[in-house]
Design an enzyme around this catalytic site. Structure first.
Site, PDB file in Angstrom:
ATOM      1  N   GLU A   9      -7.267  -7.936  20.092  1.00 21.33           N
ATOM      2  CA  GLU A   9      -8.080  -8.519  19.013  1.00 21.33           C
ATOM      3  C   GLU A   9      -8.746  -7.352  18.298  1.00 21.33           C
ATOM      4  O   GLU A   9      -9.004  -6.307  18.904  1.00 21.33           O
ATOM      5  CB  GLU A   9      -9.123  -9.495  19.562  1.00 21.33           C
ATOM      6  N   ALA A  10      -9.018  -7.554  17.015  1.00 18.53           N
ATOM      7  CA  ALA A  10      -9.562  -6.465  16.207  1.00 18.53           C
ATOM      8  C   ALA A  10     -10.586  -6.999  15.212  1.00 18.53           C
ATOM      9  O   ALA A  10     -10.614  -8.203  14.926  1.00 18.53           O
ATOM     10  CB  ALA A  10      -8.432  -5.761  15.464  1.00 18.53           C
ATOM     11  N   HIS A 158      -6.599 -16.572  20.181  1.00 21.32           N
ATOM     12  CA  HIS A 158      -7.254 -15.417  19.550  1.00 21.32           C
ATOM     13  C   HIS A 158      -8.281 -14.749  20.452  1.00 21.32           C
ATOM     14  O   HIS A 158      -9.129 -13.991  19.963  1.00 21.32           O
ATOM     15  CB  HIS A 158      -7.881 -15.769  18.189  1.00 21.32           C
ATOM     16  N   ASP A 163      -4.487 -14.993  25.033  1.00 25.60           N
ATOM     17  CA  ASP A 163      -3.211 -14.830  24.307  1.00 25.60           C
ATOM     18  C   ASP A 163      -2.203 -14.112  25.209  1.00 25.60           C
ATOM     19  O   ASP A 163      -1.030 -14.506  25.282  1.00 25.60           O
ATOM     20  CB  ASP A 163      -3.416 -14.040  23.008  1.00 25.60           C
TER      21      ASP A 163
HETATM   22  P1  AMP Z   1      -4.155 -12.630  17.343  1.00 24.56           P
HETATM   23  O1  AMP Z   1      -3.534 -11.844  18.468  1.00 24.56           O
HETATM   24  O2  AMP Z   1      -3.249 -13.598  16.705  1.00 24.56           O
HETATM   25  O3  AMP Z   1      -5.393 -13.267  17.877  1.00 24.56           O
HETATM   26  O4  AMP Z   1      -4.571 -11.620  16.215  1.00 24.56           O
HETATM   27  C1  AMP Z   1      -4.971 -10.303  16.461  1.00 24.56           C
HETATM   28  C2  AMP Z   1      -5.945  -9.860  15.408  1.00 24.56           C
HETATM   29  O5  AMP Z   1      -5.353 -10.004  14.110  1.00 24.56           O
HETATM   30  C3  AMP Z   1      -7.242 -10.668  15.330  1.00 24.56           C
HETATM   31  O6  AMP Z   1      -8.207 -10.228  16.258  1.00 24.56           O
HETATM   32  C4  AMP Z   1      -7.667 -10.360  13.907  1.00 24.56           C
HETATM   33  O7  AMP Z   1      -8.218  -9.074  13.803  1.00 24.56           O
HETATM   34  C5  AMP Z   1      -6.339 -10.350  13.158  1.00 24.56           C
HETATM   35  N1  AMP Z   1      -6.067 -11.672  12.600  1.00 24.56           N
HETATM   36  C6  AMP Z   1      -5.380 -12.685  13.177  1.00 24.56           C
HETATM   37  N2  AMP Z   1      -5.333 -13.761  12.383  1.00 24.56           N
HETATM   38  C7  AMP Z   1      -6.014 -13.422  11.262  1.00 24.56           C
HETATM   39  C8  AMP Z   1      -6.339 -14.092  10.042  1.00 24.56           C
HETATM   40  N3  AMP Z   1      -5.945 -15.339   9.798  1.00 24.56           N
HETATM   41  N4  AMP Z   1      -7.069 -13.421   9.117  1.00 24.56           N
HETATM   42  C9  AMP Z   1      -7.478 -12.160   9.316  1.00 24.56           C
HETATM   43  N5  AMP Z   1      -7.201 -11.462  10.445  1.00 24.56           N
HETATM   44  C10 AMP Z   1      -6.483 -12.077  11.400  1.00 24.56           C
HETATM   45 MG    MG Z   2      -4.688 -12.425  20.153  1.00 25.50          MG
END
Ligand code: AMP
Ligand code: MG
Length: 176
Positions: A9-10, A158, A163
């Site tokens: 996550e970022a 998320h 995840d």
């Molecule tokens: P995820 O592994 O799908 O949770 O995504 C990893 C990271 O991508 C998240 O912690 C966010 O920094 C970025 N991210 C994911 N989905 C979005 C979104 N809809 N809008 C902006 N950043 C996103």
């Molecule tokens: Mg994630």
């Protein structure tokens, strides 16, 4: 050989997907035995961002990660070596859903002046791509893949560790 499933996550902002601005705030990982695919262990750690230490409301809402979680965490330069120590010396392949996580590792390693092990690039499995190829469908999100495999989504989507656990379950089906 072991599979190391990783989900990051970022920091993020609504309608922005700029990897150079984003910084890792959580590393979730699950290790699977290469032969039996049984879970061997988990790694879960928050990371304190240095460029934008204040999480946006959007980011807190998306990830459910709280400001105090990252405030109390170590920076990437400290956490990443811990991840590598946890991965250990045995041969491994890194598994992620898509290519984003590897790109973000490259950026954060450069930012902190540390080296990304070559295996993160050369021994990387993009499970999203593998899934699309095996199911003859378009690349899709993790949630949809779980649904197609009839695997319930567990935990909070998320959140890196949740995840990673869900991706590991997809891996247990696909890497057989
Ligand atoms: P995820 O592994 O799908 O949770 O995504 C990893 C990271 O991508 C998240 O912690 C966010 O920094 C970025 N991210 C994911 N989905 C979005 C979104 N809809 N809008 C902006 N950043 C996103
Ligand atoms: Mg994630």
């Amino acid at each position: 050989m072991q599979y190391v499933i990783i989900d990051l996550e970022a920091t993020c902002w609504k309608n922005v997907m700029d990897f150079t601005k984003m910084e890792i705030i959580e590393i979730g990982a699950v290790k699977l035995a290469g032969d039996t695919l049984e879970v061997l262990g988990e790694f879960s750690c928050f990371v304190r961002p240095v460029v934008n230490p204040l999480l946006s409301d959007f980011c807190k809402e998306l990830t459910s990660i709280r400001q105090q979680d990252v405030d109390a965490a170590e920076i990437f330069k400290v956490v990443f070596p811990r991840l590598l120590a946890w991965i250990g010396e045995d041969d491994y392949k890194i598994v992620t859903w898509g290519n984003y996580d590897i790109k973000q590792f490259e950026i954060d390693c450069r930012r902190h002046g540390i080296e990304l092990p070559e295996k993160f690039i050369t021994q990387h499995i993009n499970l999203k791509k593998e899934f699309a190829e095996s199911k003859q469908c378009r690349p899709c999100g993790m949630k949809r893949a779980l649904r197609l495999l009839d695997i319930p989504l567990t935990g909070t989507h998320h959140r890196g560790i949740d995840d990673a656990r869900n991706i590991a379950r997809i891996g247990q089906e696909l890497l057989k």
